[in-house]
Design a protein around this motif. Structure first.
Motif, short mmCIF file in Angstrom:
data_model
loop_
_atom_site.label_atom_id
_atom_site.label_comp_id
_atom_site.label_asym_id
_atom_site.label_seq_id
_atom_site.Cartn_x
_atom_site.Cartn_y
_atom_site.Cartn_z
N ASP A 47 4.04 -0.86 8.97
CA ASP A 47 3.59 -2.13 9.58
C ASP A 47 4.50 -3.23 9.05
O ASP A 47 4.41 -3.59 7.87
N HIS A 52 1.52 -8.91 4.54
CA HIS A 52 2.29 -7.95 3.76
C HIS A 52 2.73 -6.82 4.66
O HIS A 52 2.01 -6.47 5.60
N TRP A 54 3.05 -2.81 5.23
CA TRP A 54 2.31 -1.64 4.77
C TRP A 54 3.12 -0.39 5.10
O TRP A 54 3.63 -0.26 6.21
N GLU A 72 0.82 -1.30 0.07
CA GLU A 72 1.17 -2.67 0.43
C GLU A 72 2.49 -3.07 -0.21
O GLU A 72 2.71 -2.79 -1.38
#
Lengths: 139, 257
Positions: A47, A52, A54, A72
């Protein structure tokens, strides 16, 4: 190919130099500095989103049991300015992540370093979020 | 190993690190619409048509997660002068019980100023505006205007005035729901913040902030920093909410109300 998952409930002092920048919230609000984790696995998803990034990875223990983990990283804006992009890590990449587990006991971690098999670090930055950095976590 | 050899190796390592880490993205742009006479990092501070220092540009700032620490480009106050109530509030704080920023609630003035993300400053003779990249927030500072009588807010009510070449920003009327820094130093709704911005040369702002809160501290205390112009950066969108898995999946607690 041997993929090994090792969860270390011990301090490790190897986390210097390649630390993701986390500024969104306090490290201590979510992660446990006494629960260091080293994960080796295959990237299944990334992501590249705020606040943040991921990294999702599948690890396999010695008996072949697969575990799904999510870790994270830093904020994408800061990582972009350091030269990284969503293409810096690809699905199916082998990675070794050193980080710390979330306090809630799920397979969630805060990644302090992400390395490819070549030893190259991905998403290097600097962390000053109140979490562990160059010093081994206090026991 | 001798100190000299160590220094040589350290120097080589730093050079290598610099080469390896040269960013390839995010640097190609410059602040859109800003003339080179303003957006340059060398020479004396540029000035606006009315003769005031021109703070326009994108500024990189030291990350200050703990205002008691002194780090590169930042000088903290090591011992905070807590009142009894202030010390009690500080000792009672545990981020694990809920850090409001984890819920993407507004960082408020001080945690926005302490964030590592850059700020863009825009100004005209009537206003100075600070655009915080952190969560894409902003603050508008009217010049030579009185404080407004409004409902207390996360960022407080700011007004500015010039003292010579220094822009002084006075902020009151906070809602008391924020923390001063990431580690969680407390303040109350009586917080009064005085910020002093001085563009010492084209490439730098000397920033000094005074924290005054009689409920939490027995006397005002300060923190000084240097901001650095980044003519090669542009401000980027930062949506805290778009993928805040920490909260959505319950890894973070909701902050207390």
């Amino acid at each position: 190919m041997r993929v090994k998952q090792a969860v270390l409930v011990a301090g490790i002092g190897l986390l210097a130099a390649t630390l993701p920048l986390v500024a969104h919230h306090s490290f201590a609000a979510e992660f446990d500095s006494t629960k260091a984790v080293t994960l080796q696995g295959v990237v299944t998803k990334l992501d590249w989103m705020n606040p943040h990034i991921w990294i999702y990875l599948d690890t396999k223990d010695d008996s072949g049991t697969v575990a799904h983990w999510q870790c994270e990283g830093g904020p994408p804006n800061a990582l972009t300015r350091q030269g990284w992009s969503k293409d810096s890590l690809k699905i199916s990449d082998q990675v070794t992540i050193e980080g710390f587990r979330s306090k809630d006991g799920t397979n969630t971690c805060n990644a302090r370093s992400v390395k490819l098999p070549s030893g190259k670090s991905v998403f290097a930055g600097s962390a000053e979020d109140g979490g562990p950095s160059k010093k081994a976590p206090t026991q | 190993m001798s100190t000299r050899i160590f220094r040589l190796i350290a120097s080589a390592a730093l050079t290598l690190a610099a080469v390896v880490l040269i960013p390839t993205r995010g640097l190609a742009q410059a602040v859109p619409g800003l003339p080179e006479t303003v957006n340059k990092a060398s020479g004396p501070a540029p000035r606006t048509a009315d003769g005031k220092p021109d703070f326009s540009g994108l500024w990189q700032r030291p990350y200050v997660p703990d205002m008691t620490k002194t780090t590169k480009d930042q000088q903290g106050t090591a011992e905070l002068p807590f009142t009894e109530a202030g010390l009690k509030a500080w000792k009672a704080y545990d981020a694990a019980n809920g850090d409001y920023t984890g819920a993407c609630l507004p960082f408020g003035l001080m945690r926005s100023m302490n964030s590592p993300d850059p700020i863009q400053i825009m100004q005209n003779p009537h206003y100075v505006a600070l655009l915080y990249e952190q969560n894409t927030w902003f603050k508008v500072i009217p010049i030579d205007k009185p404080h407004r009588d409004i409902v207390p807010t996360w960022f407080g009510d700011s007004v500015g005035h010039w003292e010579g070449d220094t822009l002084v920003v006075d902020t009151v009327n906070f809602n008391g729901r924020t923390r001063l820094d990431t580690i969680g130093h407390p303040h109350s709704d009586a917080l009064h913040v005085i910020e002093r911005f001085t563009r010492t040369d084209a490439g730098h702002i000397a920033y000094e902030v005074t924290i005054d809160d009689p409920k939490i501290f027995t006397k005002p205390w300060t923190n000084k920093r240097t901001f650095t112009l980044r003519p090669d950066w542009e401000i980027m969108e930062y949506s805290c909410e778009e993928n805040n898995k920490d909260l959505y999946e319950g890894h973070l607690k909701q902050p207390p109300h």
